[in-house]
Write a protein that holds these residues in place. Structure first.
Motif, short mmCIF file in Angstrom:
data_model
loop_
_atom_site.label_atom_id
_atom_site.label_comp_id
_atom_site.label_asym_id
_atom_site.label_seq_id
_atom_site.Cartn_x
_atom_site.Cartn_y
_atom_site.Cartn_z
N ALA A 1 0.85 -1.22 0.00
CA ALA A 1 0.00 0.00 0.00
C ALA A 1 0.87 1.25 0.00
CB ALA A 1 -0.92 -0.01 1.23
N TYR A 2 1.95 1.18 0.74
CA TYR A 2 2.88 2.32 0.85
C TYR A 2 3.53 2.61 -0.50
CZ TYR A 2 6.83 5.03 2.71
OH TYR A 2 7.76 6.00 2.97
N GLU A 3 4.06 1.54 -1.10
CA GLU A 3 4.76 1.71 -2.38
C GLU A 3 3.83 2.16 -3.50
OE1 GLU A 3 6.70 -1.98 -3.09
OE2 GLU A 3 8.24 -1.58 -1.58
N ASN A 4 2.56 1.75 -3.39
CA ASN A 4 1.63 2.10 -4.45
C ASN A 4 0.80 3.34 -4.11
OD1 ASN A 4 1.84 0.00 -6.70
ND2 ASN A 4 1.91 -1.21 -4.82
N ASP A 5 1.25 4.06 -3.09
CA ASP A 5 0.67 5.38 -2.82
C ASP A 5 -0.81 5.38 -2.45
OD1 ASP A 5 2.45 7.35 -2.73
OD2 ASP A 5 2.37 7.89 -4.86
N TYR A 6 -1.26 4.34 -1.77
CA TYR A 6 -2.67 4.30 -1.37
C TYR A 6 -3.03 5.42 -0.38
CZ TYR A 6 -3.98 -0.16 -3.54
OH TYR A 6 -4.28 -1.15 -4.43
N GLY A 7 -2.05 5.85 0.39
CA GLY A 7 -2.32 6.94 1.34
C GLY A 7 -2.87 6.48 2.67
N SER A 8 -3.66 5.42 2.67
CA SER A 8 -4.28 4.93 3.91
C SER A 8 -4.51 3.43 3.87
CB SER A 8 -5.64 5.59 4.14
OG SER A 8 -5.51 6.84 4.75
N LEU A 9 -4.64 2.88 5.07
CA LEU A 9 -4.96 1.46 5.24
C LEU A 9 -6.24 1.32 6.05
CD1 LEU A 9 -1.62 0.22 6.80
CD2 LEU A 9 -2.43 -0.34 4.50
N ALA A 10 -6.90 0.19 5.90
CA ALA A 10 -7.97 -0.17 6.85
C ALA A 10 -7.67 -1.59 7.32
CB ALA A 10 -9.33 -0.10 6.18
N LEU A 11 -7.59 -1.75 8.63
CA LEU A 11 -7.35 -3.08 9.19
C LEU A 11 -8.65 -3.57 9.82
CD1 LEU A 11 -3.94 -2.70 11.10
CD2 LEU A 11 -4.32 -3.52 8.79
N GLN A 12 -9.12 -4.72 9.34
CA GLN A 12 -10.40 -5.23 9.86
C GLN A 12 -10.25 -6.67 10.31
OE1 GLN A 12 -14.24 -6.25 7.65
NE2 GLN A 12 -14.48 -4.06 8.01
N SER A 13 -11.04 -7.06 11.31
CA SER A 13 -10.97 -8.44 11.81
C SER A 13 -12.24 -8.80 12.56
CB SER A 13 -9.78 -8.57 12.78
OG SER A 13 -10.07 -7.86 13.97
N GLY A 14 -12.32 -10.06 12.95
CA GLY A 14 -13.33 -10.47 13.91
C GLY A 14 -13.04 -9.79 15.24
N GLU A 15 -13.95 -9.95 16.18
CA GLU A 15 -13.79 -9.23 17.45
C GLU A 15 -13.23 -10.15 18.54
OE1 GLU A 15 -17.08 -6.65 18.69
OE2 GLU A 15 -16.78 -7.41 20.73
N LEU A 16 -12.09 -9.74 19.09
CA LEU A 16 -11.50 -10.43 20.24
C LEU A 16 -11.10 -9.35 21.22
CD1 LEU A 16 -9.00 -12.94 18.53
CD2 LEU A 16 -11.21 -13.50 19.54
N GLN A 17 -11.28 -9.64 22.51
CA GLN A 17 -10.86 -8.62 23.47
C GLN A 17 -9.68 -9.08 24.31
OE1 GLN A 17 -14.32 -7.21 25.58
NE2 GLN A 17 -15.15 -6.28 23.73
N SER A 18 -9.11 -10.23 23.95
CA SER A 18 -8.01 -10.77 24.76
C SER A 18 -6.79 -9.84 24.73
CB SER A 18 -7.59 -12.13 24.21
OG SER A 18 -7.02 -11.96 22.93
N LYS A 19 -5.97 -9.97 25.76
CA LYS A 19 -4.72 -9.18 25.83
C LYS A 19 -3.83 -9.48 24.64
CE LYS A 19 -3.86 -6.17 28.92
NZ LYS A 19 -4.45 -5.19 28.12
N THR A 20 -3.76 -10.78 24.28
CA THR A 20 -2.91 -11.17 23.15
C THR A 20 -3.32 -10.39 21.91
OG1 THR A 20 -3.19 -13.37 24.08
CG2 THR A 20 -1.99 -13.24 21.99
N PHE A 21 -4.63 -10.31 21.69
CA PHE A 21 -5.11 -9.63 20.49
C PHE A 21 -4.86 -8.12 20.57
CE2 PHE A 21 -8.50 -7.46 18.10
CZ PHE A 21 -8.27 -7.99 16.83
N THR A 22 -5.24 -7.51 21.69
CA THR A 22 -5.12 -6.05 21.76
C THR A 22 -3.64 -5.62 21.73
OG1 THR A 22 -5.32 -6.10 24.18
CG2 THR A 22 -7.33 -5.71 22.94
N ASN A 23 -2.77 -6.44 22.35
CA ASN A 23 -1.33 -6.13 22.29
C ASN A 23 -0.83 -6.26 20.86
OD1 ASN A 23 -1.07 -5.72 24.99
ND2 ASN A 23 -0.39 -7.80 25.45
N ARG A 24 -1.29 -7.30 20.20
CA ARG A 24 -0.82 -7.54 18.83
C ARG A 24 -1.18 -6.36 17.93
NH1 ARG A 24 -2.99 -11.26 13.97
NH2 ARG A 24 -1.10 -11.08 12.75
N VAL A 25 -2.41 -5.89 18.05
CA VAL A 25 -2.83 -4.76 17.20
C VAL A 25 -1.98 -3.53 17.52
CG1 VAL A 25 -4.75 -3.22 16.61
CG2 VAL A 25 -5.16 -5.68 16.84
#
Ligand code: SAH
Ligand code: SF4
Length: 360
Positions: free
Chosen positions: A91-115
């Motif tokens: 996305a960076y190299e092709n000049d998209y300007g922005s990203l959207a990161l989407q996923s299922g919903e998890l509230q665990s520490k592992t998940f929130t730390n990872r993000v």
């Protein structure tokens, strides 16, 4: 009649209902008025967010969604950090300007730390230039704050429907699926300082045209900065599939979705509105139409190919073709429908900055 409504300073629920029910030439009048508002406030432009659907693992059981926890026939995946960052690099190299990161919903520490870690890596990789929208469901205000501090600045959390009774009909009745919690999360996001987006599904079982009018006014009342909304599409392995014979025909859902986009553009002139993939799932050219009549954001899917087929929120989700994706087919395009594609800009919500100025 329609012109006197379109040109009013503010629209009542009756006005919105009237516009949602227009037919024939009136629909064209509505669309061309909305197009003129877009041109005046936004320009004939569209900005990009490279969409990475990085995991389909979800703790929730929304009755409409194909990747709900209860669907045992889904093969679950987590795109590795390395592959996510490789997509970010693309996305960076092709000049998209922005990203959207989407996923299922998890509230665990592992998940929130990872993000949080990923956000920092993205910031480093793009030298702070790429805009980041997150769409990872309901989280605590602390988590939202952490993600904001780590570099995300837009968040999309659809209310799905602003009608509490309907919300309860399309979700299980338990702590994980509370309407009031969803509203509280939108408030937290605004408080933390995110450009905050919401949206609804259009053509849900039990949904009335009144519900849709109220959805639009809800977005205006809570003063969102961005919106992603589209037709409800059936997924066989979900509890709502049993209503397949009582929902609106696909073409009606599509037309209503386009009217929703046009009316929202008239109601909220300077927000970001996405032309969603679900539109394209009904008709190949529907996103172009949405962009002509009000939408200004496109989210080309740049999820690494081998995972794309498992992020099926609904059936017949468009996959690898034609969304100027990694196949390179449309990477050089400069226009989309009647709009100029803006490369290399974050494409933030003008409304957000207006709101900042007026509230500070
Ligand atoms: N888990 C996060 C983000 C992923 S789901 C969340 O729920 O917020 C993103 C969106 O997909 C949902 O908000 C919902 O509006 C949409 N979606 C899910 N199932 C759908 C279906 N069957 N038809 C159309 N849209 C659907
Ligand atoms: Fe999970 Fe989002 Fe699907 Fe609900 S809509 S089941 S939270 S991925």
């Amino acid at each position: 009649m329609i012109h006197s409504i379109l040109e009013k300073k503010s629209l009542t629920k009756e006005d919105v209902l009237f516009l949602l029910q227009t037919k024939g030439q009136y629909v064209e009048d509505l669309f061309s008025y909305a197009a003129s508002i877009k041109e005046k406030y936004i320009g004939k432009k569209v900005v990009l967010r490279g969409l990475i659907e990085f995991s389909n693992i979800c703790e929730k059981d929304c009755y409409y969604c194909g990747i709900r926890k209860g669907n045992k026939s889904v093969s679950r995946f987590n795109v590795t950090d390395k592959d996510i960052l490789e997509a970010v690099q693309f996305a960076y190299e092709n000049d998209y300007g922005s990203l959207a990161l989407q996923s299922g919903e998890l509230q665990s520490k592992t998940f929130t730390n990872r993000v949080a870690c990923l956000l920092k890596e993205i910031d480093k990789l793009s030298k702070g230039t790429l805009g980041v929208t997150l769409s990872c469901g309901e989280q605590t205000e602390e988590t939202y704050q952490r993600w904001f501090d780590a570099g995300a600045h837009r968040y999309l959390l659809r209310i799905e429907t602003s009608n509490k009774e309907l919300y309860q009909k399309i979700h299980p009745h338990n702590e994980l699926h509370r309407f009031n919690k969803r509203i509280a999360c939108l408030e937290s996001l605004q408080k933390v300082g995110f450009q905050t987006g919401t949206g609804v599904m259009i053509g849900l079982p039990f949904q009335t045209i009144e519900n849709l009018a109220e959805d639009l006014l809800f977005m205006q009342t809570i003063d969102i900065d961005m919106c992603g909304m589209g037709p409800y599409l059936l997924h066989e392995d979900t509890p709502l599939a049993k209503y397949s014979t009582s929902i609106l025909p696909l073409t009606t859902r599509l037309e209503l979705s386009l009217k929703m986009v046009a009316i929202l553009r008239i109601l909220m002139k300077d927000i970001n509105i996405a032309a969603t993939t679900a539109l394209q799932a009904i008709e190949a050219k529907a996103r172009e139409k949405a962009v002509e009549i009000g939408a200004n954001v496109l989210m080309p899917n740049i999820t690494p190919g081998f995972h794309r087929n498992n992020y099926n929120l609904y059936q017949n989700k468009p996959r690898t073709t034609g969304n100027f994706e990694r196949d390179g087919e449309h990477l050089q395009d400069t226009t989309f429908g009647n709009a100029q594609i803006i490369y290399g800009k974050r494409g933030d919500s003008l409304h957000y900055f207006g709101r900042e100025v007026t509230t500070n």
